[in-house]
Write an enzyme that holds these catalytic residues in place. Structure first.
Site, mmCIF file in Angstrom:
data_model
loop_
_atom_site.group_PDB
_atom_site.id
_atom_site.type_symbol
_atom_site.label_atom_id
_atom_site.label_comp_id
_atom_site.label_asym_id
_atom_site.label_seq_id
_atom_site.Cartn_x
_atom_site.Cartn_y
_atom_site.Cartn_z
ATOM 1 N N GLY A 166 -18.405 -29.544 -15.708
ATOM 2 C CA GLY A 166 -18.474 -31.122 -15.375
ATOM 3 C C GLY A 166 -18.723 -31.144 -13.928
ATOM 4 O O GLY A 166 -19.438 -32.323 -13.425
ATOM 5 N N ASP A 223 -7.871 -36.510 -14.765
ATOM 6 C CA ASP A 223 -7.340 -37.449 -16.003
ATOM 7 C C ASP A 223 -5.854 -37.152 -15.935
ATOM 8 O O ASP A 223 -5.074 -37.633 -15.467
ATOM 9 C CB ASP A 223 -8.132 -36.984 -17.141
ATOM 10 C CG ASP A 223 -7.990 -37.795 -18.438
ATOM 11 O OD1 ASP A 223 -7.300 -38.819 -18.303
ATOM 12 O OD2 ASP A 223 -8.259 -37.217 -19.552
HETATM 13 P P1 IMP Z 1 -7.341 -33.223 -16.942
HETATM 14 O O1 IMP Z 1 -6.857 -31.907 -17.250
HETATM 15 O O2 IMP Z 1 -6.911 -33.907 -18.441
HETATM 16 O O3 IMP Z 1 -7.082 -34.021 -15.683
HETATM 17 O O4 IMP Z 1 -8.819 -33.239 -17.397
HETATM 18 C C1 IMP Z 1 -9.862 -32.764 -16.543
HETATM 19 C C2 IMP Z 1 -11.153 -32.415 -17.541
HETATM 20 O O5 IMP Z 1 -11.327 -33.078 -18.628
HETATM 21 C C3 IMP Z 1 -12.297 -32.608 -16.732
HETATM 22 O O6 IMP Z 1 -12.512 -31.559 -15.734
HETATM 23 C C4 IMP Z 1 -13.167 -33.020 -17.780
HETATM 24 O O7 IMP Z 1 -14.067 -31.825 -17.823
HETATM 25 C C5 IMP Z 1 -12.636 -33.496 -18.928
HETATM 26 N N1 IMP Z 1 -12.466 -34.925 -19.011
HETATM 27 C C6 IMP Z 1 -11.297 -35.888 -18.910
HETATM 28 N N2 IMP Z 1 -11.540 -36.890 -19.059
HETATM 29 C C7 IMP Z 1 -13.035 -37.132 -19.298
HETATM 30 C C8 IMP Z 1 -13.967 -38.127 -19.632
HETATM 31 O O8 IMP Z 1 -13.629 -39.306 -19.544
HETATM 32 N N3 IMP Z 1 -14.975 -37.674 -19.942
HETATM 33 C C9 IMP Z 1 -15.637 -36.379 -19.976
HETATM 34 N N4 IMP Z 1 -14.788 -35.287 -19.624
HETATM 35 C C10 IMP Z 1 -13.550 -35.735 -19.295
HETATM 36 MG MG MG Z 2 -14.163 -30.369 -16.242
#
Ligand code: IMP
Ligand code: MG
Length: 184
Positions: A45, A102
């Site tokens: 990403g 996120d």
């Molecule tokens: P976390 O572990 O929930 O903080 O998510 C982080 C990873 O989830 C990010 O590095 C993204 O690759 C993916 N991610 C979280 N939210 C989104 C979104 O809205 N769109 C696309 N990828 C997301």
């Molecule tokens: Mg990611």
């Protein structure tokens, strides 16, 4: 806007993204000055942010990547971290770069993994921080934009590995996802 067969809503356009990355770079330049930095992009990403950000930073740097995966479509799954290809970070000042914070679980797990390798310091920079989903207490050190709790794509972010090439950030809404699940 029409993208393939999917109608997407623009949340941040190209100019806003450029200004946000400029601001992020200024904060990082101010924080590190001329200290050499080891920058690790969290793939996939961060691929576009990484390329844009490093060209706005002034300090000497080494650039590497590690790979994480946790999403299947819009559903969170088990987090995997592959750091095989990462640069040596021992005794280095490390800046982790990711697309979005996120729940915070990915960045927190990556920081823990990198910490075990004995860096001098670790900080983190993200393009986006989603409001209201955080499950961890730590926060990224540098954030370009706080955004609402929407599933977003573009500028590196994907839905089922598509849309990373959009030069803006767009929201995918439930109807769009249903169309997209039938294929582009
Ligand atoms: P976390 O572990 O929930 O903080 O998510 C982080 C990873 O989830 C990010 O590095 C993204 O690759 C993916 N991610 C979280 N939210 C989104 C979104 O809205 N769109 C696309 N990828 C997301
Ligand atoms: Mg990611």
């Amino acid at each position: 806007m029409i993208c393939g067969f999917v109608i997407v809503k623009i949340l941040l356009d190209e100019q806003q993204l450029n200004e946000g990355v400029e601001k992020l770079a200024r904060s990082i330049n101010d924080s590190y000055g001329s200290r050499p930095l080891t920058i690790i992009g969290i793939m996939t990403g961060s691929v576009i942010l990484l390329a844009d950000l490093i060209r706005k930073l002034d300090m000497p740097m080494r650039v590497g990547v590690l790979q994480t995966a946790s999403y299947h479509g819009t559903q969170r799954g088990t987090l995997t971290i592959d750091a095989e290809m990462m640069l040596d970070v021992t005794q280095r000042d490390v800046l982790l770069v990711d697309d979005i914070f996120d729940t915070g679980n990915t960045l927190t797990a990556v920081i823990e993994r990198v910490r075990q390798l004995g860096p001098q310091s670790i900080q983190s920079a993200v393009l986006l921080r989603k409001t209201g989903q955080q499950q961890v207490t730590g926060q990224p050190d540098f954030v370009a934009f706080d955004i609402p709790d929407e599933f977003v794509v573009g500028y590196g972010l994907d839905y089922n590995d598509e849309y990373r090439n959009l030069s803006h950030i767009a929201c995918l809404e439930p109807d769009d996802l249903a169309v997209s699940d039938r294929g582009m």
